[in-house]
Design a protein around this motif. Structure first.
Motif, PDB file in Angstrom:
ATOM      1  N   GLY A 123       0.890  -1.336  -0.006  1.00  0.00           N
ATOM      2  CA  GLY A 123      -0.036   0.092  -0.033  1.00  0.00           C
ATOM      3  C   GLY A 123       0.898   1.007  -0.055  1.00  0.00           C
ATOM      4  N   TRP A 124       1.949   1.277   0.600  1.00  0.00           N
ATOM      5  CA  TRP A 124       2.795   2.563   0.633  1.00  0.00           C
ATOM      6  C   TRP A 124       3.566   2.863  -0.574  1.00  0.00           C
ATOM      7  CZ3 TRP A 124       8.169   2.273   0.675  1.00  0.00           C
ATOM      8  CH2 TRP A 124       8.788   0.917   1.125  1.00  0.00           C
ATOM      9  N   ILE A 125       3.215   2.090  -1.461  1.00  0.00           N
ATOM     10  CA  ILE A 125       3.861   2.175  -2.682  1.00  0.00           C
ATOM     11  C   ILE A 125       2.950   2.637  -4.031  1.00  0.00           C
ATOM     12  CG2 ILE A 125       6.154   1.320  -2.373  1.00  0.00           C
ATOM     13  CD1 ILE A 125       5.240  -1.183  -3.628  1.00  0.00           C
ATOM     14  N   ARG A 150       1.043   5.329  -4.535  1.00  0.00           N
ATOM     15  CA  ARG A 150       1.365   6.803  -5.058  1.00  0.00           C
ATOM     16  C   ARG A 150       2.073   6.628  -6.482  1.00  0.00           C
ATOM     17  NH1 ARG A 150       2.047  11.051  -0.177  1.00  0.00           N
ATOM     18  NH2 ARG A 150       0.403  10.277   1.045  1.00  0.00           N
TER      19      ARG A 150
END
Lengths: 379, 379
Positions: A11-13, A15
């Protein structure tokens, strides 16, 4: 320590999924005109559009006996299913992971040379898919193929590197089987000077439809189409179709190594195969490992030397990077000798490291090797 | 081509979860007695038990300006949350992935030397967790910590390597925050000659409880306990607790670099810090980058040279591999000079490659360097 529990796998990638043209790490790249334009391509948006299986490589070293014990064909791309993937991974030594895939490596190479590259390829929306998208975006390649929701997962290839530097690949195609004509972005197909695809795309069921559609759009826009024969066993699986692609003019430029053209024409003679391929496509660039490469165009023959290397570590990506260098030169309007020299340069760098994409900036390497692209202004 | 659609993300590597002792890739390793026994450890099941944050490294190169622009403390381990992880990854160049984590690297190093290593550390049951488990199992380390079901995901550290070879780490702890006393396997805690843990474990909330419990079990069985101070900023966060661990005798052997011991004793003088640490633990091994290392035990001082290297590529894992070499020698009953030389050897190898675990077989490297473990039979 307080940690954010909202984080999802990968999820933290997320963007990264913004269009490449807005990303701050590649300022202005896609607004730039090429230094020297080529043929009728004054209005091209991209230099090279690459289409291929989007694969994360899992790379480990092994000895020769390991290949034999496990029935892996040395130097080849071995297609594997889930069961065999589990078995081989359980026997594989400690590995490293790196984004790969033949045409993906070529796209990354073109971008590293400073060319404007785009890529079509199918990942899943899982952790390896995010890593794949990150790496190709971070290299400056336009990559917007919609990821698959769920299964099968992102493709991976277990690559075993023997002490002689040769790589033997074991590929689980995963999400790549879903690439189809719905993934063709018409603006990129029409707007790239050269579209390049891998013969490996005949393995998944519907990618060939995407290729034929892209080639049609490209030719309608006055562009050129190129392919790599990929692997001698792949050639054996799809010989008639590959020859048809060439003889029908669907493909203008062919990349191959000596094993692949010998397989294509079912001959033991390199010279005979070379004589045949001259007739079947407009340009053929044939690599010969440490002997360099030969480029043929009609009656013309250009012999290219391999670059000197310090130590052969891992041949993964050699052919892909040769194609990247060649196509970068070609789309910048350079002569065949320089195209081949750029190919040799990039291939020579990638085989001196582990993994399929050179860590060096290829534009800088080309400059240092005296192979700079003249900065001609189109005033 | 027909593909198995049943495949789940990471599913094809689930079979790895069998106990290491039954795996065919490490025949008989855990049934083997050590070549030379040490202290009261005739009956040890393991040479070294390592406990640490289980982290997958995401490694890319960058220039000095990148660190400054992004507020990354050079050479340090920077803890990051989800938001910052997303930001940094969006700015990171093309990367490769490799299993890491300080104590995990040490465990892998001990196993590569031929020692019997075990590891406690928390991953999640996601793709990166499977990769982590694969790599440490494939190296021959006993690793049976129950993976977390679901979130947070497996920890990852974005490591930026500058042209001088220095690495700057940005760690998202993820599943590591869940490591706790319930993860202590009593048989391994009691059965390892030396238990080794990283100071970094004071960052997650409950790992310190696991450490104290493991140390208690180890000492009750007549074993020794060792720690690394990990990072000078980490020392700054937990100075009093680290000193208490040493002064209470919870820790017998301390690994540190010169920055860390200076931070521990809040002095600018290396010699003063060294004088202090002599009093606070039984043995201290202090690394000094290219100056080698110094080992102190009471009044005894052993100075170790760094090994000569061809090119410094990436310092990631240097301290971890020094500890691996030292502890391998130590648990085989070697003198402090040899322990330090083995540490220097392993550290010197890992800094000449990208990634935190040497690709070479360290046992073979030690033999070639004349640092073989004498094959003394305990008849």
């Amino acid at each position: 320590m307080k940690q954010d529990r909202q984080l999802r796998e990968g999820g933290w990638i997320k963007r990264m999924r913004q269009p490449i043209s807005t990303r701050e790490t590649t300022p202005g790249r896609h607004g730039k005109k090429p230094a020297r334009v080529f043929g009728g391509d004054f209005d091209a948006d991209y230099d090279v559009l690459c289409i291929g299986n989007a694969i994360v490589d899992i790379i480990a070293q092994c000895d020769e006996a390991f290949l034999e014990t496990n029935g892996i064909i040395k130097g080849a791309m071995n297609l594997i299913d889930t069961r065999r993937a589990e078995l081989l991974y359980s026997r594989m030594g400690p590995a490293i992971e790196a984004s790969g895939g033949s045409a993906g490596n070529t796209a990354a190479g073109v971008a590293s040379f400073g060319g404007r590259a785009a890529f079509f390829g199918k990942v899943s929306n899982d952790a390896l898919g995010e890593i794949y998208a990150h790496d190709i975006h971070a290299q400056g390649v336009a990559f917007d193929t919609t990821p698959l929701k769920g299964e099968p997962p992102t493709a991976r290839s277990m690559i075993f590197v023997t002490p002689d530097g040769e790589r033997s690949m074991n590929t689980y195609l995963g999400a790549c089987v879903e690439l189809g004509p719905e993934d063709v972005e018409a603006d990129k197909a029409s707007g790239a000077k050269v579209t390049y695809f891998e013969g490996y795309l005949w393995d998944p069921p519907r990618a060939k439809e995407a290729i034929r559609q892209t080639a049609m759009l490209a030719h309608a826009a006055g562009r050129e189409v190129s392919m790599t024969l990929s692997d001698s066993f792949c050639v054996d699986r799809y010989r008639d179709e590959f020859l048809e692609l060439m003889r029908s003019g669907t493909v203008d430029i062919v990349f191959a190594n000596s094993h692949e053209i010998k397989s294509l024409y079912q001959t033991a003679s390199f010279d005979e195969a070379l004589a045949q391929i001259r007739k079947d496509c407009r340009i053929a660039a044939v690599t010969r490992s440490e002997k360099g490469s030969v480029i043929v165009r009609g009656d013309e023959t250009v012999v290219i030397k391999a670059t000197a290397i310090k130590e052969l570590i891992d041949t993964t990506g050699a052919g892909d990077l040769y194609a990247a260098g060649f196509l970068h030169g070609y789309t910048q309007g350079r002569d065949l000798q320089t195209c081949g020299d750029l190919g040799s340069l990039a291939a020579g760098l990638v085989i001196q490291q582990i993994g399929p994409r050179p860590r060096q900036n290829l534009r800088r390497e080309a400059e240092q090797a005296g192979l700079t692209i003249p900065d001609v202004q189109t005033s």
